[in-house]
Motif scaffolding. Structure first.
Motif, PDB file in Angstrom:
ATOM      1  N   GLU A  92      36.124 -17.715  27.938  1.00  0.00           N
ATOM      2  CA  GLU A  92      35.898 -18.532  26.747  1.00  0.00           C
ATOM      3  C   GLU A  92      35.059 -19.737  27.141  1.00  0.00           C
ATOM      4  O   GLU A  92      35.149 -20.231  28.272  1.00  0.00           O
ATOM      5  N   VAL A  93      34.237 -20.219  26.198  1.00  0.00           N
ATOM      6  CA  VAL A  93      33.409 -21.402  26.416  1.00  0.00           C
ATOM      7  C   VAL A  93      33.714 -22.429  25.336  1.00  0.00           C
ATOM      8  O   VAL A  93      34.045 -22.081  24.201  1.00  0.00           O
ATOM      9  N   LEU A  94      33.597 -23.690  25.714  1.00  0.00           N
ATOM     10  CA  LEU A  94      33.840 -24.783  24.778  1.00  0.00           C
ATOM     11  C   LEU A  94      32.530 -25.173  24.107  1.00  0.00           C
ATOM     12  O   LEU A  94      31.577 -25.562  24.781  1.00  0.00           O
ATOM     13  N   LEU A  95      32.492 -25.063  22.790  1.00  0.00           N
ATOM     14  CA  LEU A  95      31.317 -25.434  22.008  1.00  0.00           C
ATOM     15  C   LEU A  95      31.706 -26.446  20.947  1.00  0.00           C
ATOM     16  O   LEU A  95      32.856 -26.485  20.499  1.00  0.00           O
ATOM     17  N   GLY A  96      30.732 -27.240  20.542  1.00  0.00           N
ATOM     18  CA  GLY A  96      30.933 -28.206  19.470  1.00  0.00           C
ATOM     19  C   GLY A  96      30.089 -27.844  18.262  1.00  0.00           C
ATOM     20  O   GLY A  96      28.942 -27.409  18.397  1.00  0.00           O
TER      21      GLY A  96
ATOM     22  N   LYS B  20      27.297 -24.491   7.639  1.00  0.00           N
ATOM     23  CA  LYS B  20      26.715 -23.485   8.523  1.00  0.00           C
ATOM     24  C   LYS B  20      27.641 -23.224   9.696  1.00  0.00           C
ATOM     25  O   LYS B  20      28.326 -24.121  10.174  1.00  0.00           O
ATOM     26  N   GLN B  21      27.658 -22.002  10.149  1.00  0.00           N
ATOM     27  CA  GLN B  21      28.412 -21.623  11.337  1.00  0.00           C
ATOM     28  C   GLN B  21      27.472 -21.020  12.379  1.00  0.00           C
ATOM     29  O   GLN B  21      27.346 -21.548  13.458  1.00  0.00           O
ATOM     30  N   GLN B  22      26.809 -19.918  12.044  1.00  0.00           N
ATOM     31  CA  GLN B  22      25.910 -19.281  13.007  1.00  0.00           C
ATOM     32  C   GLN B  22      24.750 -20.218  13.324  1.00  0.00           C
ATOM     33  O   GLN B  22      24.107 -20.738  12.423  1.00  0.00           O
TER      34      GLN B  22
ATOM     35  N   GLN C 296      14.461 -25.144  23.393  1.00  0.00           N
ATOM     36  CA  GLN C 296      14.873 -24.820  22.026  1.00  0.00           C
ATOM     37  C   GLN C 296      13.648 -24.731  21.115  1.00  0.00           C
ATOM     38  O   GLN C 296      12.558 -25.171  21.472  1.00  0.00           O
ATOM     39  N   ARG C 297      13.849 -24.172  19.935  1.00  0.00           N
ATOM     40  CA  ARG C 297      12.753 -23.889  19.010  1.00  0.00           C
ATOM     41  C   ARG C 297      11.894 -25.124  18.722  1.00  0.00           C
ATOM     42  O   ARG C 297      10.675 -25.034  18.655  1.00  0.00           O
ATOM     43  N   ALA C 298      12.499 -26.284  18.542  1.00  0.00           N
ATOM     44  CA  ALA C 298      11.737 -27.497  18.221  1.00  0.00           C
ATOM     45  C   ALA C 298      11.084 -28.109  19.460  1.00  0.00           C
ATOM     46  O   ALA C 298      10.429 -29.142  19.372  1.00  0.00           O
ATOM     47  N   GLY C 299      11.267 -27.482  20.629  1.00  0.00           N
ATOM     48  CA  GLY C 299      10.604 -27.937  21.836  1.00  0.00           C
ATOM     49  C   GLY C 299      11.478 -28.699  22.809  1.00  0.00           C
ATOM     50  O   GLY C 299      11.066 -28.958  23.930  1.00  0.00           O
ATOM     51  N   LYS C 300      12.671 -29.092  22.376  1.00  0.00           N
ATOM     52  CA  LYS C 300      13.549 -29.841  23.281  1.00  0.00           C
ATOM     53  C   LYS C 300      13.976 -28.949  24.442  1.00  0.00           C
ATOM     54  O   LYS C 300      14.337 -27.792  24.251  1.00  0.00           O
ATOM     55  N   VAL C 301      13.947 -29.518  25.655  1.00  0.00           N
ATOM     56  CA  VAL C 301      14.382 -28.815  26.853  1.00  0.00           C
ATOM     57  C   VAL C 301      15.825 -29.228  27.136  1.00  0.00           C
ATOM     58  O   VAL C 301      16.133 -30.424  27.193  1.00  0.00           O
ATOM     59  N   VAL C 302      16.698 -28.245  27.281  1.00  0.00           N
ATOM     60  CA  VAL C 302      18.116 -28.493  27.557  1.00  0.00           C
ATOM     61  C   VAL C 302      18.427 -27.984  28.955  1.00  0.00           C
ATOM     62  O   VAL C 302      18.186 -26.815  29.261  1.00  0.00           O
ATOM     63  N   ARG C 303      18.970 -28.865  29.790  1.00  0.00           N
ATOM     64  CA  ARG C 303      19.439 -28.490  31.128  1.00  0.00           C
ATOM     65  C   ARG C 303      20.951 -28.519  31.080  1.00  0.00           C
ATOM     66  O   ARG C 303      21.542 -29.447  30.529  1.00  0.00           O
ATOM     67  N   ALA C 304      21.581 -27.513  31.672  1.00  0.00           N
ATOM     68  CA  ALA C 304      23.037 -27.426  31.564  1.00  0.00           C
ATOM     69  C   ALA C 304      23.685 -27.051  32.885  1.00  0.00           C
ATOM     70  O   ALA C 304      23.085 -26.361  33.715  1.00  0.00           O
ATOM     71  N   TRP C 305      24.915 -27.502  33.020  1.00  0.00           N
ATOM     72  CA  TRP C 305      25.790 -27.123  34.122  1.00  0.00           C
ATOM     73  C   TRP C 305      27.035 -26.495  33.528  1.00  0.00           C
ATOM     74  O   TRP C 305      27.447 -26.848  32.420  1.00  0.00           O
ATOM     75  N   ALA C 306      27.618 -25.552  34.256  1.00  0.00           N
ATOM     76  CA  ALA C 306      28.868 -24.914  33.834  1.00  0.00           C
ATOM     77  C   ALA C 306      29.978 -25.375  34.765  1.00  0.00           C
ATOM     78  O   ALA C 306      29.752 -25.572  35.966  1.00  0.00           O
TER      79      ALA C 306
ATOM     80  N   VAL D  49      26.120 -20.083  18.774  1.00  0.00           N
ATOM     81  CA  VAL D  49      25.414 -21.169  19.432  1.00  0.00           C
ATOM     82  C   VAL D  49      23.952 -21.231  18.982  1.00  0.00           C
ATOM     83  O   VAL D  49      23.395 -20.236  18.500  1.00  0.00           O
ATOM     84  N   VAL D  50      23.342 -22.408  19.121  1.00  0.00           N
ATOM     85  CA  VAL D  50      21.905 -22.565  18.891  1.00  0.00           C
ATOM     86  C   VAL D  50      21.196 -21.451  19.661  1.00  0.00           C
ATOM     87  O   VAL D  50      21.511 -21.200  20.826  1.00  0.00           O
ATOM     88  N   THR D  51      20.271 -20.774  19.031  1.00  0.00           N
ATOM     89  CA  THR D  51      19.662 -19.560  19.573  1.00  0.00           C
ATOM     90  C   THR D  51      19.252 -19.670  21.039  1.00  0.00           C
ATOM     91  O   THR D  51      19.614 -18.823  21.854  1.00  0.00           O
TER      92      THR D  51
END
Length: 160
Positions: free
Chosen positions: A23-27, A37-39, A84-94, A143-145
């Motif tokens: 399971e993952v934690l999403l907001g 909206k959900q999806q 992301q679609r609008a151009g924002k770059v997201v860096r993530a750690w798990a 989640v965001v695509t």
């Protein structure tokens, strides 16, 4: 000359659920645009860095600000970046860690937007209005695509 892409950094918590699945934690993103909206309206807790802030430090700070609690202890795995679609770059750690969503939390970060659009009125909303643990396979559809790629990378890491 084009402006550099906006960037965000975030922390994706994951755990074994009661049924043994990951399971993952999403907001859920707050505000009137996302209210019904959900999806595609769920995200990892993330945000933009302060000037000269290390991206990993940004991820931890933003988690605390958006969730209302510091991130639980754990070891982080760098999942890299997605655009992301609008151009924002997201860096993530798990991070493998549990978080009790029924526990009291502190204040959370808010965003002020003009609402309704072009009305001249502003309203303030929490950046994340709901937190939920999602089974990994279900999270991909919520989640965001572009962030689905981060979930795929997490799954690959866990399988290795």
């Amino acid at each position: 000359m084009t402006a550099p892409a906006r960037t965000s950094a975030g922390l994706l918590l994951h755990r074994r659920g009661p049924d043994g699945r990951t399971e993952v934690l999403l907001g859920h993103m707050g505000g009137p645009f996302w209210a019904r909206k959900q999806q595609g309206a769920w995200t990892i807790p993330k945000g933009e860095p302060l000037p000269d802030e290390d991206p990993h430090a940004t991820a931890l700070r933003e988690f605390a600000e958006e969730v209302g609690l510091p991130a639980p202890d754990g070891t982080d795995v760098d999942l890299g970046e997605v655009r992301q679609r609008a151009g924002k770059v997201v860096r993530a750690w798990a991070r493998a860690a549990d978080l009790d969503l029924s526990a009291p939390r502190g204040p959370v970060s808010e965003v002020t937007v003009e609402w309704p659009p072009r009305s001249g009125r502003t309203m303030t909303f929490p950046e994340i209005d709901e937190l939920r643990w999602w089974p990994l396979d279900e999270a991909r559809g919520m989640v965001v695509t572009a962030q689905a790629e981060l979930l795929d990378r997490l799954e690959s890491h866990l399988a290795a």
